[in-house]
Design an enzyme around this catalytic site. Sequence first.
Site, PDB file in Angstrom:
ATOM      1  CB  SER A 140      -7.942  -7.546  29.146  1.00  0.00           C
ATOM      2  OG  SER A 140      -8.122  -6.624  30.211  1.00  0.00           O
ATOM      3  CG  HIS A 171      -5.401  10.658   3.636  1.00  0.00           C
ATOM      4  ND1 HIS A 171      -4.304  11.476   3.627  1.00  0.00           N
ATOM      5  CD2 HIS A 171      -5.789  10.542   2.331  1.00  0.00           C
ATOM      6  CE1 HIS A 171      -4.036  11.847   2.393  1.00  0.00           C
ATOM      7  NE2 HIS A 171      -4.915  11.290   1.583  1.00  0.00           N
TER       8      HIS A 171
END
Length: 503
Positions: free
Chosen positions: A304, A174
């Site tokens: 970036s 999960h």
Amino acid sequence: MSTFSIPTTAAQYKMSSDTASQFDTFRHPLELRYASQDMKHLFSPRMRVGTWRQLWVWLMESQKELGLPITDEALAQMKANQFVKDEEFAIAAKEEARRRHDVMAWVHTYGLAAPAAAGQIHWGTTSCYVTDNADLILMRDGLDIILKKMASAIDKLSQFALEWKDLPCLGYTHLQPAQLTTVGKRACVWIQDLVMDLKAMQRVRDELLFRGVKGTTGTQASFLAIFDGDHDKVEQLDELVTKKAGFPGAYPIATQTYSRKVDLEVASAVCAFGATCQRISTDIRHLASWKEIEEPFEKDQIGSSAMAYKRNPMRSERLTSLGRRLGNLHADFISTYASQWMERTLDDSAIRRIDIPEMFLCADALLILMNNIFSGLVVYPKRIESRLQEELPFMATENIIMALVKKGVSRQDAHEEIRVLSHQASAAVKMEGKPNDLIDRIRVTKFFEPVWAELDTLLDAKTFVGRAPQQVEKYCGPNGEVQTALSKYKADGLEDKVGEILL
């Protein structure tokens, strides 16, 4: 003050056929940026038409061998002109504009190059003799390219798994921290899925057959007429051409086309690989976010444009993106097969011209990326250890309870004591931002005194990974399933190169 405007039409550019630039027309990103030269060449216009010409040669050779009046000169001229010259594309385009039929345009163009054969090229066949059989040849050869690269990617990842089979790390269910696994065992989860893809693609490659020489609606009526009702010679013609094309056999039943169920079977195997790419790349992206594992990052690479410190997992992001495209192509093949009426409809033609090459170029691009990533995965053991220690105290509670029970302590009492301390430690982590201090609390709580001396042993991460290292060794080792699956490809030689990518 003038305003700059971008010209948007051919007229504004004042382009002509002589001056038009390649930068003024759409080019597919799979061609420009992602796929290999080998795969782009395989699905190039020259290869496609050249394969048609080869099919016409095989047909006429076989017809001659079975007694039809075809001259040596006709075959010699055809063979001498199998390579499609640049100028012939313009000739064929002009003829197609007039006839609205691409195959007949190329029959005409081939006839100009081989005039002695002009009247007999395409004798008895329908267009699908060349278009469908060529598609089967190209898909077969495309699968060979993919399978070799797939085997190389699996081999690289299995080496990685063996190298890191013993390194404990957090498992996740999960996407929440769960029982520990190892870095190598997690890689084996990816490997097993890739082996499934490899086997599925190899199966469709092995089972792929030829359309063969079947005539207009698959009844071979035209060839029966050519051979004056001789059924044996019609069957021999089909067998001869199929053998020349290198297939083990032809589909016994065809209409004007081979069944589009064949395309769907190939797509089911190839497009499923797109889902695998998304699955693996998403895991890598999560691990990169946690700074546990990173994909290769080049010395001058910019992560970036704004944030200079970043090392974005752009290869894995591209793997996700192209994997999504490949996986979604499967729906096209389902619809195309389902839409065929009776002996054939032409609504399959335009979409297959797009989908079949795109499927193979996309899979090829994904494997270039995958080989690149698997060649240089970077593991950060200290970071993995740090993250593991944040959660390990909670995971060790069961071991501590079992050790107390062995000392004669009630399991229920032990569970209650450790539950209270666990909630206190959890609150400190969540509410106050403090480190997990559960073990420190246990060390000063008198109830746990019987196991204080054993706490370091009970907290040894290697005792929490079960048989993960042994599973990796068994699966990826010399006699394991992975090596068995790769043996055929290793015998032919795997690609060692990393796989160059543009960005």
